[in-house]
Design an enzyme around this catalytic site. Structure first.
Site, PDB file in Angstrom:
ATOM      1  N   HIS A  54       0.844  -1.198   0.000  1.00 45.41           N
ATOM      2  CA  HIS A  54       0.000   0.000   0.000  1.00 45.41           C
ATOM      3  C   HIS A  54       0.874   1.241   0.000  1.00 45.41           C
ATOM      4  O   HIS A  54       2.085   1.153   0.167  1.00 45.41           O
ATOM      5  CB  HIS A  54      -0.988  -0.014   1.171  1.00 45.41           C
ATOM      6  CG  HIS A  54      -0.370   0.107   2.521  1.00 45.41           C
ATOM      7  ND1 HIS A  54       0.470  -0.849   3.062  1.00 45.41           N
ATOM      8  CD2 HIS A  54      -0.454   1.085   3.468  1.00 45.41           C
ATOM      9  CE1 HIS A  54       0.852  -0.474   4.274  1.00 45.41           C
ATOM     10  NE2 HIS A  54       0.314   0.701   4.547  1.00 45.41           N
ATOM     11  N   HIS A  56       1.483   3.882   1.880  1.00 43.63           N
ATOM     12  CA  HIS A  56       2.061   4.645   2.994  1.00 43.63           C
ATOM     13  C   HIS A  56       3.584   4.733   2.891  1.00 43.63           C
ATOM     14  O   HIS A  56       4.250   3.809   2.444  1.00 43.63           O
ATOM     15  CB  HIS A  56       1.647   4.040   4.344  1.00 43.63           C
ATOM     16  CG  HIS A  56       0.224   4.374   4.716  1.00 43.63           C
ATOM     17  ND1 HIS A  56      -0.492   3.642   5.640  1.00 43.63           N
ATOM     18  CD2 HIS A  56      -0.598   5.369   4.280  1.00 43.63           C
ATOM     19  CE1 HIS A  56      -1.703   4.174   5.749  1.00 43.63           C
ATOM     20  NE2 HIS A  56      -1.791   5.210   4.946  1.00 43.63           N
ATOM     21  N   ASP A  58       6.019   4.597   4.965  1.00 43.05           N
ATOM     22  CA  ASP A  58       6.928   3.624   5.569  1.00 43.05           C
ATOM     23  C   ASP A  58       6.933   2.297   4.803  1.00 43.05           C
ATOM     24  O   ASP A  58       7.532   1.312   5.245  1.00 43.05           O
ATOM     25  CB  ASP A  58       6.588   3.401   7.054  1.00 43.05           C
ATOM     26  CG  ASP A  58       5.170   2.911   7.278  1.00 43.05           C
ATOM     27  OD1 ASP A  58       4.249   3.381   6.590  1.00 43.05           O
ATOM     28  OD2 ASP A  58       4.971   2.036   8.144  1.00 43.05           O
ATOM     29  N   HIS A  59       6.271   2.258   3.642  1.00 39.88           N
ATOM     30  CA  HIS A  59       6.225   1.045   2.813  1.00 39.88           C
ATOM     31  C   HIS A  59       6.779   1.290   1.404  1.00 39.88           C
ATOM     32  O   HIS A  59       7.291   0.365   0.781  1.00 39.88           O
ATOM     33  CB  HIS A  59       4.791   0.497   2.746  1.00 39.88           C
ATOM     34  CG  HIS A  59       4.264   0.128   4.107  1.00 39.88           C
ATOM     35  ND1 HIS A  59       4.157  -1.170   4.537  1.00 39.88           N
ATOM     36  CD2 HIS A  59       3.886   0.896   5.162  1.00 39.88           C
ATOM     37  CE1 HIS A  59       3.711  -1.178   5.789  1.00 39.88           C
ATOM     38  NE2 HIS A  59       3.537   0.069   6.186  1.00 39.88           N
ATOM     39  N   HIS A 113      -7.359  -0.791   5.744  1.00 40.52           N
ATOM     40  CA  HIS A 113      -6.328   0.112   6.261  1.00 40.52           C
ATOM     41  C   HIS A 113      -6.167   1.273   5.277  1.00 40.52           C
ATOM     42  O   HIS A 113      -6.203   2.441   5.665  1.00 40.52           O
ATOM     43  CB  HIS A 113      -5.025  -0.673   6.429  1.00 40.52           C
ATOM     44  CG  HIS A 113      -3.845   0.150   6.850  1.00 40.52           C
ATOM     45  ND1 HIS A 113      -3.758   0.767   8.062  1.00 40.52           N
ATOM     46  CD2 HIS A 113      -2.695   0.455   6.196  1.00 40.52           C
ATOM     47  CE1 HIS A 113      -2.601   1.418   8.142  1.00 40.52           C
ATOM     48  NE2 HIS A 113      -1.943   1.251   7.026  1.00 40.52           N
ATOM     49  N   ASP A 137      -0.003  -3.835   6.255  1.00 43.97           N
ATOM     50  CA  ASP A 137      -0.631  -3.342   7.489  1.00 43.97           C
ATOM     51  C   ASP A 137      -2.090  -3.774   7.584  1.00 43.97           C
ATOM     52  O   ASP A 137      -2.905  -3.088   8.207  1.00 43.97           O
ATOM     53  CB  ASP A 137      -0.572  -1.806   7.546  1.00 43.97           C
ATOM     54  CG  ASP A 137       0.842  -1.282   7.766  1.00 43.97           C
ATOM     55  OD1 ASP A 137       1.754  -2.094   7.993  1.00 43.97           O
ATOM     56  OD2 ASP A 137       1.027  -0.053   7.706  1.00 43.97           O
ATOM     57  N   HIS A 175       4.967  -4.718  10.676  1.00 42.88           N
ATOM     58  CA  HIS A 175       5.373  -4.012  11.900  1.00 42.88           C
ATOM     59  C   HIS A 175       5.517  -4.970  13.081  1.00 42.88           C
ATOM     60  O   HIS A 175       4.808  -5.976  13.174  1.00 42.88           O
ATOM     61  CB  HIS A 175       4.350  -2.933  12.289  1.00 42.88           C
ATOM     62  CG  HIS A 175       4.310  -1.775  11.348  1.00 42.88           C
ATOM     63  ND1 HIS A 175       5.127  -0.678  11.483  1.00 42.88           N
ATOM     64  CD2 HIS A 175       3.553  -1.536  10.250  1.00 42.88           C
ATOM     65  CE1 HIS A 175       4.867   0.188  10.517  1.00 42.88           C
ATOM     66  NE2 HIS A 175       3.910  -0.311   9.745  1.00 42.88           N
TER      67      HIS A 175
HETATM   68 FE    FE Z   1       2.993   0.788   8.079  1.00 43.03          FE
HETATM   69 ZN    ZN Z   2       0.239   1.674   6.566  1.00 41.27          ZN
END
Ligand code: FE
Ligand code: ZN
Length: 257
Positions: A54, A56, A58-59, A113, A137, A175
């Site tokens: 996805h 985001h 941090d990905h 999410h 996530d 995570h």
């Molecule tokens: Fe994340």
């Molecule tokens: Zn995320």
């Protein structure tokens, strides 16, 4: 296919898939460059693919930088994330195949999410082997992602898909949230004996600074409240008899936990 778990940022995991025969690698959701480059170097492998779950940061945050190092690599992501994943080249939807090494994975569309979230499931090739699920996530060990762009009904449908995979499927979630998740789980289902045992094990493991990912679908089905919306113990805990309302109330409680 070998799988390496690379810790990144404060609590992310990047997963590096490696094919030692062809000396190639792929990464799932790269959050940082250095751990990836170091691992590739030690394996003497070339990075050929990024599998994003996805959009985001941090990905997908280092897609750009990794392409600079490996201009030939292909970026995969969900079709609904078009325009949100840097340098995305392949736009995937439910059921699409993705190949790495000798393994063919299948794409699962799992919104909730985020609206475009996908997961990558690599079924076992031979009997006795286990399947691998990279779920970003959506599902966490002991928990699930927050509903930033989706509804409880959507997330229940997405998690139902993941819950229906074989019990011995490994869950590679993005995570290290397991301990906090299980602390919450204990507040809503304190009488669940499987959860009690798992909570004690995870507390001990984290005390020794050990990772708790990957998990297994079977374990999650027995202990993760966010896969247990149809259990009477959890419906009782949030005073509902409706599975989606149960899920929604659990998610709300967790958001405030
Ligand atoms: Fe994340
Ligand atoms: Zn995320």
């Amino acid at each position: 296919m070998e799988i390496y778990r690379l810790p990144a940022l404060s609590d992310n995991y990047i997963f590096l898939l490696h094919d030692p025969n062809q000396k190639i690698a792929a990464v799932v959701d790269p959050a940082e460059v250095l751990p990836v480059l170091e691992k590739l170097k030690s394996l003497e492998a070339e990075l050929v693919a990024i599998f994003n779950t996805h959009h985001h940061c941090d990905h997908v945050g280092v897609n750009q930088q990794l392409i600079k190092e490996f201009p030939q690599l292909t970026v995969y992501g969900g079709v609904e994330d078009k325009g949100r994943i840097p340098r995305q080249k392949v736009f995937l939807q439910e059921g699409d195949p993705v190949q790495f090494a000798q393994r063919v994975g299948q794409v699962l569309f799992v919104p909730g999410h985020t609206s475009g979230h996908i997961a990558y499931y690599f079924p076992p090739v031979t009997t006795g082997e286990i399947g691998e699920l990279f779920c970003g996530d959506t599902l966490f060990a002991g928990g699930c992602g927050r509903l930033f762009e989706g509804t409880p009904a959507q997330m229940v449908k997405s998690l139902s898909k993941l819950r229906s995979l074989p019990d011995n499927t490994r869950i590679w979630c993005a995570h290290e949230y397991t301990l906090k998740n299980l602390q919450f789980a204990m507040t809503v289902e304190p009488q669940n004996p499987d959860l009690q045992v798992r909570f004690a094990e995870i507390k001990a493991a984290r005390g020794r600074n050990e990772p708790t990912v990957p998990s297994m679908i079977g374990v999650e089905k027995r202990t993760n409240p966010f896969l247990r919306w149809d259990q009477s113990s959890l419906q009782l805990a949030v005073n509902s008899q409706d599975p989606i309302q149960t899920f929604a109330r659990l998610r709300g409680k967790k958001d405030r936990f």
